[in-house]
Design a protein around this motif. Structure first.
Motif, PDB file in Angstrom:
ATOM      1  N   LEU A 101       0.829  -1.197   0.000  1.00  8.98           N
ATOM      2  CA  LEU A 101       0.000   0.000   0.000  1.00  8.98           C
ATOM      3  C   LEU A 101       0.875   1.264   0.000  1.00  8.98           C
ATOM      4  CD1 LEU A 101      -3.109   0.120   0.054  1.00  8.98           C
ATOM      5  CD2 LEU A 101      -2.968   0.567   2.510  1.00  8.98           C
ATOM      6  N   ALA A 102       1.879   1.288   0.866  1.00  9.02           N
ATOM      7  CA  ALA A 102       2.723   2.473   0.996  1.00  9.02           C
ATOM      8  C   ALA A 102       3.575   2.700  -0.250  1.00  9.02           C
ATOM      9  CB  ALA A 102       3.620   2.333   2.226  1.00  9.02           C
ATOM     10  N   VAL A 103       4.135   1.641  -0.818  1.00  8.52           N
ATOM     11  CA  VAL A 103       4.990   1.783  -1.995  1.00  8.52           C
ATOM     12  C   VAL A 103       4.189   2.302  -3.183  1.00  8.52           C
ATOM     13  CG1 VAL A 103       6.310   0.496  -3.712  1.00  8.52           C
ATOM     14  CG2 VAL A 103       6.696   0.084  -1.279  1.00  8.52           C
ATOM     15  N   LEU A 104       3.015   1.740  -3.420  1.00  2.82           N
ATOM     16  CA  LEU A 104       2.195   2.191  -4.543  1.00  2.82           C
ATOM     17  C   LEU A 104       1.737   3.638  -4.341  1.00  2.82           C
ATOM     18  CD1 LEU A 104       0.046  -0.974  -5.283  1.00  2.82           C
ATOM     19  CD2 LEU A 104       1.948  -0.067  -6.608  1.00  2.82           C
ATOM     20  N   LEU A 201      -6.926  -2.269  -4.416  1.00  2.00           N
ATOM     21  CA  LEU A 201      -5.856  -1.337  -4.059  1.00  2.00           C
ATOM     22  C   LEU A 201      -6.183   0.109  -4.400  1.00  2.00           C
ATOM     23  CD1 LEU A 201      -2.615  -3.236  -5.146  1.00  2.00           C
ATOM     24  CD2 LEU A 201      -2.958  -2.163  -2.912  1.00  2.00           C
ATOM     25  N   ILE A 202      -7.013   0.327  -5.399  1.00  2.93           N
ATOM     26  CA  ILE A 202      -7.177   1.667  -5.973  1.00  2.93           C
ATOM     27  C   ILE A 202      -7.592   2.702  -4.934  1.00  2.93           C
ATOM     28  CG2 ILE A 202      -8.530   3.041  -7.602  1.00  2.93           C
ATOM     29  CD1 ILE A 202      -8.550   0.623  -9.459  1.00  2.93           C
ATOM     30  N   VAL A 207      -6.235   7.379  -1.342  1.00  2.00           N
ATOM     31  CA  VAL A 207      -6.351   8.113  -0.078  1.00  2.00           C
ATOM     32  C   VAL A 207      -4.971   8.435   0.479  1.00  2.00           C
ATOM     33  CG1 VAL A 207      -7.104   7.927   2.321  1.00  2.00           C
ATOM     34  CG2 VAL A 207      -8.618   7.182   0.492  1.00  2.00           C
ATOM     35  N   LEU A 208      -4.079   7.446   0.494  1.00  2.00           N
ATOM     36  CA  LEU A 208      -2.740   7.677   1.031  1.00  2.00           C
ATOM     37  C   LEU A 208      -1.928   8.613   0.135  1.00  2.00           C
ATOM     38  CD1 LEU A 208      -1.704   4.121   2.312  1.00  2.00           C
ATOM     39  CD2 LEU A 208      -2.354   6.106   3.673  1.00  2.00           C
ATOM     40  N   ALA A 268       7.941   6.984   5.245  1.00  2.00           N
ATOM     41  CA  ALA A 268       8.055   6.316   6.539  1.00  2.00           C
ATOM     42  C   ALA A 268       6.784   6.509   7.361  1.00  2.00           C
ATOM     43  CB  ALA A 268       9.270   6.848   7.294  1.00  2.00           C
ATOM     44  N   GLU A 269       6.204   7.703   7.271  1.00  2.00           N
ATOM     45  CA  GLU A 269       4.948   7.941   7.986  1.00  2.00           C
ATOM     46  C   GLU A 269       3.813   7.103   7.402  1.00  2.00           C
ATOM     47  OE1 GLU A 269       4.043  12.072   8.129  1.00  2.00           O
ATOM     48  OE2 GLU A 269       5.931  12.623   9.097  1.00  2.00           O
ATOM     49  N   LEU A 270       3.843   6.886   6.077  1.00  2.00           N
ATOM     50  CA  LEU A 270       2.821   6.039   5.469  1.00  2.00           C
ATOM     51  C   LEU A 270       2.870   4.633   6.031  1.00  2.00           C
ATOM     52  CD1 LEU A 270       2.833   6.919   1.653  1.00  2.00           C
ATOM     53  CD2 LEU A 270       1.180   7.603   3.376  1.00  2.00           C
ATOM     54  N   LEU A 271       4.080   4.112   6.244  1.00  2.00           N
ATOM     55  CA  LEU A 271       4.219   2.763   6.766  1.00  2.00           C
ATOM     56  C   LEU A 271       3.620   2.646   8.167  1.00  2.00           C
ATOM     57  CD1 LEU A 271       7.860   1.939   5.618  1.00  2.00           C
ATOM     58  CD2 LEU A 271       5.748   0.948   4.714  1.00  2.00           C
TER      59      LEU A 271
END
Length: 336
Positions: A101-104, A201-202, A207-208, A268-271
């Motif tokens: 999720l974070a990488v995409l 995933l979309i 959102v992220l 990093a915050e996304l993770l």
């Protein structure tokens, strides 16, 4: 570079110890008793006391902390109070979903935020620039959970185009190989499962990515405006270089330095900060796992997940320093 990396890794140790201490203390401040939560409101005091003794919750806090610290040093993050499963195993099983999720989201943010920031800087103080700044300000200001709910209602309920929860549908059959549901389905040549995983995933990725893309575009715009006022840019224009070359070869490379820092820290915050997004979309990642643990007063899970997030944050910041050194020879000299 090797000396720099060694110094940074050594400096991580007291930080991790402080993280462990703070999280251990804060988790004990969560209202409620884990034993009561696990047994339910109908449990007797004797049953509660017996479970507390079984889980070592009746021991002094300092003894619990040093016992936990000893386990961490052995690579043991403890077991979940609710399920009894090893925390490290549970986190390892959910971490690929969070990383995917974070990488995409980071890739989408770069693909949108950098070009938009450059366009806004090149068209500074025009209608395009004002529109971009308005949209980016909206993206930065909109809470993630609110955007998630709006997207779920519009695209999931009203239009019915996309699923609103979960990582895959029940008919997803690809075996787990890489940790990415989409890649696993593609490797198995199961195109229906691949689209199913991609469609799930979309919405959470959007959102992220919305906040990160908006933040990145603002930083790139400001950095580009500053870079385009530098002497080397004026010199390049005086030599008669094409404007495209001046912008993308000379100005953008230097403008990306602060953007790399922002991207790394926000990634990093996304993770570690995708808890609300994963919860709203019922995404089976570490963020949702941690949210459920906080609700159930599952101390080992909260402590273990926080420790993993802290490690990931430190590793990403270390990678940011290395990338900055690669982009800027002046920083590379200090790293050496």
């Amino acid at each position: 570079m090797a000396r720099f990396l060694a110094n940074r890794l050594v400096a991580f140790l007291p930080v991790l110890l402080l993280v462990l201490l703070v999280v251990f203390a804060v988790s004990r401040l969560i209202p409620g008793d884990p034993a009561v939560t696990l047994l339910g409101p109908g449990a007797t005091q004797g049953q509660i006391d017996a479970l507390r003794a079984q889980l070592h919750l009746d021991e002094p806090a300092w003894r619990q902390f040093f016992s936990y610290l000893g386990g961490v040093l052995r690579g043991d993050l403890g077991s979940s109070l609710k399920t009894g499963a090893p925390v490290l195993t549970e986190i390892a099983g959910r971490l690929p979903a969070t990383i995917e999720l974070a990488v995409l989201a980071a890739i989408l943010s770069v693909a949108v935020g950098v070009p938009v920031g450059v366009l806004s800087a090149v068209r500074a103080n025009t209608a395009v620039d004002h529109a971009v700044r308005l949209v980016s300000l909206t993206g930065v200001s909109t809470p993630a959970f609110l955007l998630a709910l709006v997207l779920q209602i519009v695209f999931g309920i009203v239009l019915g185009w996309l699923p609103i929860s979960g990582r895959t549908s029940p008919y997803y059959f690809a075996d787990a190989v890489t940790g990415s549901a989409v890649l696993d389905a593609l490797l198995a040549r199961d195109w229906e499962s691949a689209w199913d995983a991609a469609s799930h995933l979309i919405l959470p990725v959007l959102v992220l990515a919305a906040f990160l893309a908006a933040t990145l575009s603002r930083f790139v715009r400001d950095s580009m405006l500053e870079a385009m006022r530098e002497d080397y840019v004026r010199t390049a224009r005086a030599k008669g270089l094409p404007e495209r070359s001046v912008i993308f070869t000379h100005a953008l490379r230097n403008a990306l330095l602060p953007a790399v820092t922002v991207l790394g820290l926000k990634f990093a915050e996304l993770l570690g900060g995708a808890i609300l997004t994963e919860t709203v979309f019922a995404w089976p990642g570490v963020g949702r796992y941690m949210f459920d643990a906080i609700r159930n007063r599952d101390y080992p899970v909260v402590q273990g997940a926080t420790l993993v997030f802290a490690l990931l944050f430190m590793l990403v910041t270390l990678l940011v320093d290395v990338v900055q050194g690669w982009l800027d020879p002046r920083i590379r000299g200090r790293l050496g």
